[in-house]
Design a protein around this motif. Structure first.
Motif, mmCIF file in Angstrom:
data_model
loop_
_atom_site.group_PDB
_atom_site.id
_atom_site.type_symbol
_atom_site.label_atom_id
_atom_site.label_comp_id
_atom_site.label_asym_id
_atom_site.label_seq_id
_atom_site.Cartn_x
_atom_site.Cartn_y
_atom_site.Cartn_z
ATOM 1 N N GLU A 527 71.747 13.586 -24.579
ATOM 2 C CA GLU A 527 70.311 13.427 -24.323
ATOM 3 C C GLU A 527 70.068 13.028 -22.872
ATOM 4 O O GLU A 527 69.166 13.562 -22.213
ATOM 5 C CB GLU A 527 69.709 12.347 -25.244
ATOM 6 N N LEU A 528 70.880 12.071 -22.384
ATOM 7 C CA LEU A 528 70.666 11.583 -21.012
ATOM 8 C C LEU A 528 70.931 12.698 -19.991
ATOM 9 O O LEU A 528 70.138 12.922 -19.069
ATOM 10 C CB LEU A 528 71.603 10.401 -20.745
ATOM 11 N N VAL A 529 72.023 13.416 -20.188
ATOM 12 C CA VAL A 529 72.381 14.491 -19.247
ATOM 13 C C VAL A 529 71.301 15.574 -19.285
ATOM 14 O O VAL A 529 70.815 16.033 -18.243
ATOM 15 C CB VAL A 529 73.772 15.079 -19.606
ATOM 16 N N GLU A 535 64.385 17.413 -16.254
ATOM 17 C CA GLU A 535 63.409 16.860 -15.295
ATOM 18 C C GLU A 535 63.594 17.486 -13.920
ATOM 19 O O GLU A 535 62.645 17.630 -13.157
ATOM 20 C CB GLU A 535 63.497 15.336 -15.238
ATOM 21 N N PHE A 536 64.804 17.900 -13.635
ATOM 22 C CA PHE A 536 65.058 18.609 -12.376
ATOM 23 C C PHE A 536 64.344 19.967 -12.395
ATOM 24 O O PHE A 536 63.966 20.492 -11.358
ATOM 25 C CB PHE A 536 66.567 18.805 -12.207
ATOM 26 N N GLY A 537 64.163 20.522 -13.602
ATOM 27 C CA GLY A 537 63.423 21.789 -13.704
ATOM 28 C C GLY A 537 64.095 22.861 -14.534
ATOM 29 O O GLY A 537 63.509 23.919 -14.762
ATOM 30 N N PHE A 538 65.333 22.623 -15.010
ATOM 31 C CA PHE A 538 65.955 23.617 -15.893
ATOM 32 C C PHE A 538 65.167 23.675 -17.202
ATOM 33 O O PHE A 538 64.762 22.628 -17.718
ATOM 34 C CB PHE A 538 67.400 23.220 -16.235
ATOM 35 N N PRO A 539 64.983 24.868 -17.759
ATOM 36 C CA PRO A 539 64.267 24.922 -19.043
ATOM 37 C C PRO A 539 65.035 24.205 -20.147
ATOM 38 O O PRO A 539 64.442 23.693 -21.094
ATOM 39 C CB PRO A 539 64.149 26.421 -19.341
ATOM 40 N N MET A 540 66.362 24.162 -20.034
ATOM 41 C CA MET A 540 67.186 23.450 -21.026
ATOM 42 C C MET A 540 68.332 22.762 -20.318
ATOM 43 O O MET A 540 68.920 23.341 -19.396
ATOM 44 C CB MET A 540 67.832 24.465 -21.980
ATOM 45 N N GLY A 541 68.666 21.583 -20.795
ATOM 46 C CA GLY A 541 69.838 20.901 -20.247
ATOM 47 C C GLY A 541 71.102 21.607 -20.714
ATOM 48 O O GLY A 541 71.059 22.487 -21.579
ATOM 49 N N ASP A 547 74.432 24.608 -27.156
ATOM 50 C CA ASP A 547 74.133 24.763 -28.588
ATOM 51 C C ASP A 547 73.482 26.113 -28.856
ATOM 52 O O ASP A 547 73.742 26.757 -29.868
ATOM 53 C CB ASP A 547 73.187 23.639 -29.060
ATOM 54 N N LEU A 548 72.620 26.537 -27.942
ATOM 55 C CA LEU A 548 71.924 27.811 -28.128
ATOM 56 C C LEU A 548 72.900 28.981 -28.006
ATOM 57 O O LEU A 548 72.906 29.892 -28.828
ATOM 58 C CB LEU A 548 70.807 27.950 -27.073
ATOM 59 N N SER A 549 73.761 28.939 -26.983
ATOM 60 C CA SER A 549 74.635 30.108 -26.800
ATOM 61 C C SER A 549 75.877 30.060 -27.684
ATOM 62 O O SER A 549 76.548 31.067 -27.862
ATOM 63 C CB SER A 549 74.990 30.289 -25.327
ATOM 64 N N GLY A 678 68.516 29.978 -15.244
ATOM 65 C CA GLY A 678 67.371 29.074 -15.388
ATOM 66 C C GLY A 678 67.232 28.047 -14.289
ATOM 67 O O GLY A 678 66.529 27.041 -14.448
ATOM 68 N N TRP A 679 67.905 28.253 -13.151
ATOM 69 C CA TRP A 679 67.705 27.323 -12.021
ATOM 70 C C TRP A 679 66.228 27.387 -11.637
ATOM 71 O O TRP A 679 65.675 28.472 -11.478
ATOM 72 C CB TRP A 679 68.568 27.735 -10.825
ATOM 73 N N PRO A 680 65.552 26.228 -11.512
ATOM 74 C CA PRO A 680 64.114 26.284 -11.232
ATOM 75 C C PRO A 680 63.814 26.990 -9.908
ATOM 76 O O PRO A 680 64.353 26.605 -8.872
ATOM 77 C CB PRO A 680 63.698 24.818 -11.187
ATOM 78 N N ARG A 681 62.985 28.004 -9.995
ATOM 79 C CA ARG A 681 62.673 28.827 -8.819
ATOM 80 C C ARG A 681 62.058 27.988 -7.700
ATOM 81 O O ARG A 681 62.300 28.238 -6.532
ATOM 82 C CB ARG A 681 61.682 29.918 -9.253
#
Ligand SMILES: CCC[C@H](O)CC(=O)SCCNC(=O)CCNC(=O)[C@H](O)C(C)(C)COP(=O)([O-])OP(=O)([O-])OC[C@H]1O[C@@H](n2cnc3c(N)ncnc32)[C@H](O)[C@@H]1OP(=O)([O-])[O-]
Length: 746
Positions: A527-529, A535-541, A547-549, A678-681
């Motif tokens: 959760e922390l990571v 918060e940096f901007g990735f859609p998912m940590g 877990d998704l992939s 997903g790096w924030p543009r």
């Protein structure tokens, strides 16, 4: 001002223009005006430019002044040249000292004119171009034109009155949508929204001239948008709250969409003059922001990746792609199906091969519905018979290109390439969708290794924009050019990269994942990571993404590499091949926790396939036990450490990739990360981020972490990174010089 004889004809002006202005960018706007005497019309023809530069703005100001001051002129038409109205401000000017007249008073004067001013829109009216058109009293457009206010995509807002005029013209909800997304609309949609007064299939300028003459002398009172009020809405507060939530969810941490909502709110709640003040204030904060710099860098970076080259001399402008009309896909698992859909959507005829009967049957059902959904989304039609299915590889005998997408297993892929080499025409291009395996080795299994390249798609392959085109040692320029062009045809951003384990994207990702695992060992939680990265901007940590992939994907690769051995105990359990290793992912897989698909992974889900990640007490106990077993004392880890450890190590690998020539320039890596990972543009990509943070700081932090973790060699700053710092940390657009010249002093 250039004094032309008043009887000069229009075509004579064009010649005059060419004679006087040798360089496009020198030509002011004004000289094109005078031709229409003695017609009572002032025909302001935007010059050879697509974008506003200082000289274009000066030209418009001078021209309009002359037109309004000339009693013989009764109406004015503003149009572009070469079929383009105006693409907005010249972005390259933003970083420099602004000169020339500003846009806002220029557009204000046009709107305030007491003669009708008509915008004749062809090609594009974007950003400041559309704002100019909104300052005109009438807007007539060709049916093929595109209109929009894309400033938000550059980290800005439409600050030449766009945020104030558009809501007054088309209403707050529609304006919010256009301004916060920056999307381009067709002329038909613009007409429906009320942006345009008329759309024509004919010569737009002729139609606009006729129209301008027809409205000569009519009152302009109801034509000045700044004097309109926004259409009243019952619940303005909840509308703006919803809009704010939407933009915050769509691009976490991005400031421009938020400022766009605030500016439109000003249009809805304040008189025009105050709204303009608010627009100006908000723009001032955006204009010099790091996010605007990042987004403007990325605008050009995207275009730079199209000008690819390889160390063997293949180039975007000299290497000829081969025509590809018929393609085949081997293996119809998740990736193969997506690739089949992407090829069919690009208008190719596709042979889809799957040797397992059950999988083939499932694919035959899944692919048409994926195509249907895609067609609904994109408003297109698909030829249903563009795909033929087969259970045997023999069916690909007559195709121009094959994309192999079988299971990620070298022995299996070798066999497929050997078969293809026999079955296919001698000039068929053979591509592999491997995400990390050796393309040169696969090429060596064929009769024509020069026709082998990697085409690494990202899941879902028919949706994700990124394509890594992996050239091998022997790939011919034509093979690389063909794969690059096919990617473009499929609507992808194709990035040419060299062959190495994991290529560019996955090679960097490996370092990022390793650090995330190490952080868990040292006391962090998933959760922390994830929170820090989101918060940096990735859609998912990183953990939600794993877990998704599916955790089993990496596990299988680690097992094949002889790394995933959980029988080891003591210190050797956490060391492999002399380096620090975390078996946490392997242990989870041994518990059958493969992520979303099994309903358990780094998080828990309400059912297998569930999507909502919930914190899992089992996982926290498991981590406590693991740490206790290995004598690891958990410590407090803050978000800054998470970001530095995960991102700087990924960036460091990026520098190593540049040094080795696997990627030609930092723009390639940034495009890969924004479009594929997903790096924030609004942070420009990992390499741009390093430039923003400061290369010295990246080196200093990496060195510090390397001292603390000497058994993690990848924390040691790469040679190129050190060289750049030694060269005074040049800005990113100069890195290529240092890469090219190992002894560069710049
Ligand atoms: C006060 C506030 C005022 C206002 O609100 C602010 C603005 O207007 S912000 C602006 C709002 N406007 C926008 O955001 C419009 C952004 N532009 C576009 O959407 C597309 O370029 C356009 C549709 C115009 C043409 O598409 P296409 O036909 O596929 O062509 P292409 O895309 O391949 O570009 C061709 C070449 O032009 C280059 N270049 C492009 N735009 C700009 C620019 N504005 N500037 C400079 N250069 C620009 C591009 O890099 C490329 O160069 P190269 O060296 O060959 O690589």
């Amino acid at each position: 001002m250039y004094n032309l004889p008043t009887n000069t004809k229009k075509w004579q002006f064009d010649i005059f223009l060419k004679k006087i202005f040798k360089k496009k960018t020198d030509a002011p706007f004004a000289q094109l005006l005078i031709n229409v005497h003695p017609l009572p019309l002032f025909h302001v023809k935007s010059p050879i430019f697509l974008f506003y530069s200082a000289s274009v703005r000066q030209g418009i100001v001078d021209s309009v002044k002359r037109a309004l001051g000339d009693q013989k002129v009764k109406s004015v038409v503003i149009c572009g040249q070469n079929g383009v109205f105006c693409g907005g401000a010249d972005i390259r000017e933003f970083g420099r000292q602004m000169s020339g007249p500003p846009l806002v008073p220029m557009i204000h004067d046009i709107e305030a004119a007491n003669k009708p001013v008509v915008a004749a829109i062809e090609g594009s009216a974007l950003g400041g171009g559309l704002e100019l058109a909104l300052g005109c009293h009438y807007r007539i457009s060709h049916s093929k034109a595109k209109l929009g206010l894309p400033e938000v995509t550059l980290g800005l807002l439409p600050a030449a009155g766009g945020t104030q005029r558009l809501p007054r013209l088309i209403g707050v909800p529609a304006a919010l949508n256009l301004i916060t997304t920056g999307r381009h609309v067709t002329a038909a949609e613009a007409l429906q929204l009320g942006i345009l007064d008329h759309v024509t299939e004919h010569n737009t300028v002729d139609v606009a001239v006729k129209f301008a003459l027809s409205v000569t002398g009519e009152s302009l009172d109801g034509r000045r948008i700044s004097s309109f009020s926004c259409a009243p809405l019952s619940d303005l507060d909840s509308l703006f709250e919803e809009a704010m939530l939407k933009v915050r969810g769509a691009a976490r941490g991005a400031i421009a969409p938020v400022a766009c909502v605030q500016a439109v709110r000003a249009a809805a709640t304040l008189p025009y003059a105050q709204g303009m003040e608010r627009e100006k204030e908000l723009m001032a904060t955006l204009f010099h922001s790091g996010q605007a710099r990042a987004l403007q860098y990325f605008f050009f970076a995207q275009r730079a990746v199209g000008r690819w080259s390889t160390p063997s001399g293949a180039r975007w402008d000299t290497s000829q792609p081969r025509p590809v009309r018929k393609a085949a896909v081997i293996g119809l698992g998740t990736m193969g199906r997506g690739i089949t859909v992407a090829l069919a959507q690009a208008g190719l005829s596709v042979v889809a091969v799957e040797t397992h009967a059950k999988q083939l049957m499932e694919a035959k059902k899944a692919v048409p519905s994926m195509l249907k959904r895609g067609a609904v989304r994109g408003g297109t039609t698909i030829e249903p018979d563009s795909i033929t299915y087969s259970e045997t590889v023999q069916a690909v005998a007559d195709v121009d290109l094959v994309i192999e997408a079988v299971f990620e297993d070298m022995a299996l892929k070798e066999k497929v390439f050997q078969q293809l080499s026999i079955v296919c025409k001698p000039d068929t291009l053979l591509c592999t969708n491997t995400s990390s395996l050796d393309v040169d080795h696969l090429a060596s299994q064929t009769r024509h290794p020069e026709l082998v390249v990697g085409m690494h798609f990202f899941a879902p392959a028919h949706v994700m924009k990124l394509l890594e085109v992996v050239y091998g040692r022997r790939s011919s320029p034509a093979a690389v050019a063909t794969a690059m062009q096919l990617g473009k045809k499929m609507g992808k951003v194709s990035v040419a990269v060299g062959n190495c384990r994991g290529f560019a994207g996955n090679r960097m990702l490996k370092r990022y994942l390793e650090q995330a695992f190490f952080l868990l060992e040292e006391g962090a939680t998933p959760e922390l990571v994830d929170r820090a990265l989101e918060e940096f901007g990735f859609p998912m940590g990183v953990f939600r993404m794993s877990d998704l992939s599916g955790l089993d994907v990496g596990w299988r690769v680690r097992k094949a590499d002889g790394l995933a051995d959980t029988s080891l105990t003591g210190t050797s359990a956490r060391v492999r091949q002399g380096c620090r290793y975390s078996p946490l992912g392997d242990l989870l897989c041994e518990h059958g926790r493969f992520g979303q698909k099994t309903g358990r992974g780094w998080y828990q889900y309400d059912k297998p396939g569930g999507r909502v990640a919930k914190s899992d007490p089992w996982l926290h106990n498991f981590l406590d036990e693991y740490r206790a077993r290995h004598g690891l004392v958990p410590r407090c880890i803050d978000q800054q450490e998470v970001l530095e450890r995960c991102l700087f190590v990924l960036i460091n690998e990026g520098f190593q990739i540049l040094e080795e020539g696997i990627a030609a320039g930092p723009e390639d890596i940034d495009a890969i990360y924004v479009f594929g990972y997903g790096w924030p543009r609004h942070r420009g990509g990992p390499m741009f981020y390093a430039d923003m943070v400061g290369l010295e700081r990246v080196v200093e932090r990496l060195e510090r972490y390397h001292q603390a973790h000497p058994n993690v060699p990848y924390l040691q700053p790469s040679g190129l990174l050190r060289r750049l710092v030694a060269n005074g940390s040049p800005p990113i657009h100069k890195w290529r010089n240092v890469i090219k010249n190992r002894n560069s002093q710049l």
